[in-house]
Design a protein around this motif. Structure first.
Motif, PDB file in Angstrom:
ATOM      1  N   MET A  93       0.835  -1.197   0.000  1.00 25.15           N
ATOM      2  CA  MET A  93       0.000   0.000   0.000  1.00 25.15           C
ATOM      3  C   MET A  93       0.871   1.249   0.000  1.00 25.15           C
ATOM      4  N   ASP A  94       1.958   1.214   0.743  1.00 29.50           N
ATOM      5  CA  ASP A  94       2.893   2.336   0.764  1.00 29.50           C
ATOM      6  C   ASP A  94       3.459   2.582  -0.633  1.00 29.50           C
ATOM      7  N   ASN A  95       3.823   1.511  -1.300  1.00 30.05           N
ATOM      8  CA  ASN A  95       4.363   1.638  -2.654  1.00 30.05           C
ATOM      9  C   ASN A  95       3.298   2.155  -3.623  1.00 30.05           C
ATOM     10  N   LEU A  96       2.070   1.679  -3.446  1.00 30.03           N
ATOM     11  CA  LEU A  96       0.984   2.120  -4.318  1.00 30.03           C
ATOM     12  C   LEU A  96       0.738   3.619  -4.163  1.00 30.03           C
ATOM     13  N   ILE A  97       0.727   4.101  -2.932  1.00 33.07           N
ATOM     14  CA  ILE A  97       0.496   5.531  -2.695  1.00 33.07           C
ATOM     15  C   ILE A  97       1.627   6.369  -3.290  1.00 33.07           C
ATOM     16  N   GLU A  98       2.861   5.890  -3.152  1.00 30.13           N
ATOM     17  CA  GLU A  98       3.980   6.627  -3.731  1.00 30.13           C
ATOM     18  C   GLU A  98       3.869   6.688  -5.248  1.00 30.13           C
ATOM     19  N   THR A  99       3.392   5.612  -5.858  1.00 30.95           N
ATOM     20  CA  THR A  99       3.187   5.607  -7.301  1.00 30.95           C
ATOM     21  C   THR A  99       2.108   6.609  -7.695  1.00 30.95           C
ATOM     22  N   LEU A 100       1.023   6.626  -6.931  1.00 28.02           N
ATOM     23  CA  LEU A 100      -0.058   7.582  -7.209  1.00 28.02           C
ATOM     24  C   LEU A 100       0.418   9.016  -7.007  1.00 28.02           C
ATOM     25  N   ARG A 101       1.287   9.220  -5.991  1.00 27.66           N
ATOM     26  CA  ARG A 101       1.784  10.557  -5.697  1.00 27.66           C
ATOM     27  C   ARG A 101       2.573  11.117  -6.895  1.00 27.66           C
ATOM     28  N   MET A 102       3.361  10.261  -7.515  1.00 29.35           N
ATOM     29  CA  MET A 102       4.156  10.701  -8.662  1.00 29.35           C
ATOM     30  C   MET A 102       3.305  10.876  -9.911  1.00 29.35           C
ATOM     31  N   ARG A 103       2.143  10.268  -9.917  1.00 30.88           N
ATOM     32  CA  ARG A 103       1.304  10.286 -11.112  1.00 30.88           C
ATOM     33  C   ARG A 103       0.394  11.512 -11.167  1.00 30.88           C
TER      34      ARG A 103
END
Length: 502
Positions: A379-389
């Motif tokens: 989930m942490d990785n998913l949020i970081e991906t969304l943050r960059m997107r």
């Protein structure tokens, strides 16, 4: 440091809150508007019950009476004195059983079917003899027997006396039924009103909800991000008109303006601290957090910012319902489990009537097992991906006082918006939910006072019934859904710290 300790001691010290008369009156009025139908039903039921109970149990009493004059041909009493003495001594004659025996013997009965009373007219030689019985003919017959035999019984005390009938009722009729039935209506209605008043008092004093921002600020110390006004319900045939979002072109201007003000404050705070991942939660179901999250995402997207709205409530995903999207989409759980890629799960949502769009990560089908992944490294990785997107990522989560999902997810976000619905949630639930988040060092940006009746929108608005979702899957907390639209007043713009007041 000493000032903080002193402030904390002051907050934790017990204090007696003063009774606010105006707030108390408002609470009773709001409670009445909420319960009026139930209270009216109680009054009607009590009235009808009293009527039928009295009607079925009512036993008519027929009273036969006669007015007689008393004369003493050769006695030592005057006529007036004789009448007064006969009336005074009558109870003793009656209780002795002498008169009763004579009447029974005269009528050939074994027991007296009624009651006999004698009353003397003040200053006159007249007596009024009354006989009451549940049989009109029997009452009249007993009266005649008493008139005939009373002088004979009284002769042993007063000497010879004569009774002459001046007036009599004849065979009586029941004249009390209408009066008794009318009284039953009044007694039943009064009983119903008393019960209703007690229920209303219990509702007001036990509910312990927050009706104004002033009341709220006595219990929590969060930054006030503003209010979203109460919108009156008016159901329409077209489903899109029954939606409390910016997608509804008939939504009231006051509500739109409130959402825009919220957007400005949130964007200003986010830009000042370089944070764009915002979680929206509340204490309990039904406070409007999903609707608030959707409207905030829409408002930011209309500003030309790239926005991703993610439904992070796997147990009860509601974003699709609020957006009126009936399509089938992979849920966030499928992404976390690696069953589908993020690119495939994200859906482009074109905002009608504008060139703006946003991406939505729906919750998919309800699955409680997916909630265990919210606090994981995936989930942490998913949020970081969304943050960059995207410029802004809005996460809709489960209620903080209900489940641990919000507190687990909170450590990965930049800010948390806390939705508190006016006159809906108990104070202890609000404090408990905020304490759960602060215990994990979650950054609470502030609270949004939702459904604030002090900021009523246009009378032609559309209600909250279509946007708060269903929370039956939350077990016992499903009971919060019946609170409905309740009322409160007040608004402030005070900025404070983020420490819970004890």
């Amino acid at each position: 440091m000493s000032e903080n300790v002193e402030a904390t001691e002051k907050k934790t010290s017990p204090e007696i809150e003063k009774i606010d008369i105006m707030n108390l009156v408002a609470a009773f009025w709001n409670g009445f508007k909420r319960l009026w139908f139930v209270l009216v039903i109680i009054v009607i039921v009590c009235t009808v019950r009293s009527y039928f109970s009295t009607s079925f149990s009512y036993t008519p009493q027929y009273v036969a009476s006669a007015t007689v004059s008393v004369t003493t041909p050769g006695g030592s009493y005057t006529n007036i004195e004789s009448a007064q003495e006969m009336a005074a001594i009558f109870p003793y004659i009656l209780t002795s059983g002498v008169l009763e025996d004579v009447v029974l013997n005269d009528m050939g009965l074994k027991s007296l079917p009624g009651q006999i009373e004698v009353e003397a007219e003040e200053g006159m030689n007249m007596l009024t003899i009354s006989v009451s019985s549940d049989d009109p003919q029997m009452a009249y017959n007993v009266l005649q027997s008493v008139i005939k035999n009373y002088p004979e019984v009284a002769e042993y005390i007063f000497g010879e006396t004569n009774l002459q009938i001046l007036d009599e009722t004849g065979i009586p009729s029941d004249t009390q039924r209408e009066v008794v039935i009318r009284g039953s209506y009044k007694r039943g209605a009064l009983q119903g009103m008393i019960i209703s008043a007690l229920i209303l008092c219990l509702y007001v004093f036990l509910k312990r909800t927050v009706r104004t921002k002033e009341q709220l600020n006595k219990h929590i110390n969060l930054h006030d991000l503003g209010s979203l006004p109460h919108v009156r319900m008016k159901k329409r045939k077209k489903e899109e008109y029954n939606n409390l979002t910016l997608l509804n072109d008939r939504i009231s201007p006051a509500y739109e303006e409130a959402v825009r003000r919220l957007r400005v404050r949130v964007m200003r705070e986010a830009e000042s601290e370089n944070g764009g991942v915002i979680m929206v939660t509340s204490s309990v179901p039904g406070e409007g957090k999903t609707t608030t999250a959707v409207n905030l995402a829409l408002a930011i997207a209309k500003q030309g910012k790239s926005v991703i709205l993610a439904d992070c409530d796997p147990r009860n995903p509601s974003v699709a319902e609020v957006l009126k999207d009936q399509g089938k989409h992979p849920g966030i759980g499928a992404v976390l489990r690696g069953k589908v890629s993020l690119q495939r799960a994200l859906t482009i949502f074109q905002i009608p009537g504008t060139d703006a769009e946003m991406e939505v990560l729906y919750g998919g089908k309800p699955n409680a097992a997916d909630a265990a992944l919210l606090g994981s490294r995936k989930m942490d990785n998913l949020i970081e991906t969304l943050r960059m997107r995207a410029d802004y990522v809005i996460l809709d989560t489960a209620p903080a006082d209900l489940l641990a999902d919000a507190s687990l997810l909170g450590k990965y976000v930049d800010f948390v918006l806390y939705v508190i619905r006016c006159d809906y949630t108990k104070v202890n639930k609000i404090r408990s939910g905020i304490e759960t988040l602060t215990a994990r060092n979650v950054n609470l940006l502030g609270y949004i006072f939702n459904d604030d009746v002090n900021q009523k929108s246009s009378r032609y608005g559309y209600g909250y019934g279509y946007g708060y979702g269903r929370y039956g899957r939350y077990g016992r907390y499903g009971r919060y859904s019946h609170y409905g639209k309740l009322k409160g007043t007040g608004q402030t713009e005070d900025e404070a710290g983020r420490v819970i007041k004890e």
